[in-house]
Design an enzyme around this catalytic site. Structure first.
Site, PDB file in Angstrom:
ATOM      1  N   ASP A   1    -126.184 -52.057  56.096  1.00 46.40           N
ATOM      2  CA  ASP A   1    -126.814 -53.145  55.350  1.00 46.40           C
ATOM      3  C   ASP A   1    -126.301 -54.391  56.052  1.00 46.40           C
ATOM      4  O   ASP A   1    -125.156 -54.795  55.852  1.00 46.40           O
ATOM      5  CB  ASP A   1    -126.374 -53.122  53.881  1.00 46.40           C
ATOM      6  N   HIS A   2    -127.147 -54.981  56.913  1.00 44.53           N
ATOM      7  CA  HIS A   2    -126.581 -56.001  57.810  1.00 44.53           C
ATOM      8  C   HIS A   2    -126.093 -57.245  57.065  1.00 44.53           C
ATOM      9  O   HIS A   2    -125.308 -58.018  57.600  1.00 44.53           O
ATOM     10  CB  HIS A   2    -127.558 -56.363  58.945  1.00 44.53           C
TER      11      HIS A   2
ATOM     12  N   HIS B   1    -129.696 -55.383  49.907  1.00 42.39           N
ATOM     13  CA  HIS B   1    -128.875 -56.573  50.159  1.00 42.39           C
ATOM     14  C   HIS B   1    -128.408 -57.255  48.864  1.00 42.39           C
ATOM     15  O   HIS B   1    -127.229 -57.556  48.693  1.00 42.39           O
ATOM     16  CB  HIS B   1    -129.658 -57.592  50.988  1.00 42.39           C
TER      17      HIS B   1
END
Ligand code: NAD
Length: 494
Positions: free
Chosen positions: A181-182, A244
């Protein structure tokens, strides 16, 4: 100097957009910093027909695109560690070619059996590829590590996510799976824990006695662009909220972990998500609203974008209220919103504290303004930093308070040196640190929450389009807070 990590990467989707734009430049940064060195090698694979040299050229171009000087001796050494095998991931028999090449390269570079399998490709392949990695003998067996890195999306609802997880679990243990999950690689998201657990002045007030509400905004300025095909199948709720936003909210809501270790942090995040109220039909209908952007000048509305069906009910905006049923947060809502074609591209968190119970400075009859709330704003992007709004007396005659800000922003010189999210996350994978990745339990609880909203939305036809591009979303997003006698801290005429 960084600790060097021995690792052999097997990069699936090696000619894809993500690998070229993010992964190779990040690996090069790690190489330049010494985290990767003499025992690093990468075997790339995809459907494209390339030899090693042609693949090195693809990687070289990706470095050039990222602004690196790719003609240096260091870049040449880095590129010499890249190899390629053309391979269709559905071709079970051909995995033996990958296996043999991996074993040869492992020996040549003395990677000690430390293998990182990176699935940078379409999600329908995640399950089967993970399966073949195991059944076709690609994992090392000499005591080195085997880690699986998996891109988003992780399922499209709880059922599909569980099915995928069950498939992955046949080949890898939970502590070997790194779900990207950047957002968790971003500087200020990682800073949430430092701010909360490193500061008595914040953590001692971090509860429903002192915090009125928390607001999380992930705004994008672009429309769907060329991702319409993917996006129309997903929508803002699945694309941004389930992963996110739920991850950010769980970091804001969790209790203090026993230690700063991935296992302890995960325990607390999961505990927080377990106490998030899963809405019934009526609550979901009132506490979540959706939007879809209209046209703007020559720019088409969402339903007239290329590859979008004219009757699409996919939401490009979502706002909602989240409630935790636990001692710390009961009565303090978390408001979230995200969408496309909004007023700007930014991510911020606003923590709104309660006002003093008695405002001894307010003299409405003489036009004096009441006290403002204290607000801690965490700026995640584009600029990183935070700001604490306090009330102070201004220096004019009489006695008038006004809000002032204590602000810390990472300056340009430092922010240029701040690693990109993918560099941090790859570094964590190399260290085997799962702190900044989503665990299966976190994913599962998030889907269960989000599925309920989706279910309720699917019962009715939305009135789309309902917001003007480059605004902050539909009127209902503002009404959501107005109803609670609150407002978004960030609004357009700011
Ligand atoms: P892409 O379509 O650009 O690349 C896909 C890659 O997979 C190519 O190298 C292609 O050759 C390979 N491939 C496709 N079918 C194959 C097959 N049958 N056998 C072997 N190789 C095959 O995709 P992308 O944008 O790089 O995305 C990769 C993953 O990363 C996806 O899961 C995506 O959701 C995720 N992701 C991408 C981005 C991004 O910015 N591109 C951002 C977040 C997440």
């Amino acid at each position: 100097m960084a600790t060097e990590r021995d690792a052999e990467f097997l990069m699936f989707g090696a000619t894809g957009d993500l690998a070229k734009r993010k992964l190779y430049p990040s690996l090069y940064n790690l190489y330049q910093k010494g985290t990767l060195g003499t025992h690093f090698v990468l075997l790339g694979t995809s459907r494209a027909k390339l030899n090693d040299d042609e693949f090195r050229d693809v990687v070289k171009q990706s470095l050039v695109h990222a602004g690196e000087k790719a003609d240096t001796k260091e870049a040449a050494e880095f590129l010499s560690r890249f190899y390629y095998v053309q391979h269709d991931v559905t071709d079970k028999a051909h995995y033996s070619v990958l296996r043999d090449r991996l074993n040869e390269l492992d020996k040549k570079y003395k990677a000690n059996g430390n293998r990182i399998f990176y699935l940078s490709m379409a999600p329908q392949f995640f399950g089967p590829v993970a399966g073949y990695i195991k059944t076709e003998g690609l994992q090392s067996t000499n005591g080195g590590f085997n880690r699986l890195v998996i891109e988003k999306p992780f399922g499209r609802d709880f059922e599909s996510a569980k099915k995928l997880n069950d498939e992955l679990s046949k080949s890898f243990d939970e502590n070997q799976i790194f779900r990207i999950d950047h957002y968790l690689g971003k500087e200020m998201i990682q800073n949430i824990m430092a701010l909360r657990f490193g500061n008595t002045v914040l953590e001692s007030l971090w509860n429903n006695r002192y915090i009125d509400n928390i607001q999380v905004t992930l705004a994008e300025k672009l429309g769907v662009e060329e991702r319409a095909g993917y996006y129309d199948n997903s929508g803002a709720l699945r694309d941004m909220v389930q992963n996110h936003i739920m991850q950010i909210v769980s970091l804001l809501a969790m209790e203090q972990p026993v230690a700063f270790l991935d296992s302890d942090i995960r325990t607390e995040k999961v505990k927080a998500l377990r106490s998030l109220r899963v809405y019934d039909v009526a609550e979901a209908a009132t506490n979540f609203i959706r939007g879809q952007y209209g046209s703007y000048g020559d720019e088409p509305d969402y339903r007239h974008e290329d590859d979008v069906p004219r009757d699409s009910n996919t939401e490009t905006f979502v706002a909602g209220k989240l409630l935790f049923d636990n001692y710390r947060w009961s009565g303090t809502p978390f408001y979230i919103r995200t969408g496309k074609k909004l007023a700007g591209k930014f991510t911020r968190i606003d923590v709104v504290f309660k006002k003093p119970l008695v405002d001894i400075f307010a003299f409405p009859q003489s036009g004096e303004k009441p006290l403002s709330a204290n607000v801690l704003t965490i700026f995640v992007e584009p600029n990183a930093g935070f700001s604490l709004q306090l009330n102070a007396k201004n220096n004019e005659p009489g006695f008038q308070t006004e809000p002032v800000n204590l602000t810390y922003m990472i300056d340009q010189a430092h922010s240029d040196q701040t690693p990109e999210p993918y560099e941090r996350l790859l570094h964590d994978v190399l260290k085997g640190d799962g702190t900044n990745f989503s665990s299966w339990s976190e994913v599962a609880y998030s889907w269960k929450f989000v599925d309920q909203i989706r279910r309720v939305w699917d019962l009715s036809e939305p009135d789309f389009p309902n917001y003007t591009p480059y605004s902050m979303g539909p009127a209902s997003a503002h009404e959501l807070l107005e109803r609670d006698h609150r407002e978004w801290v960030y609004h357009l005429n700011h």
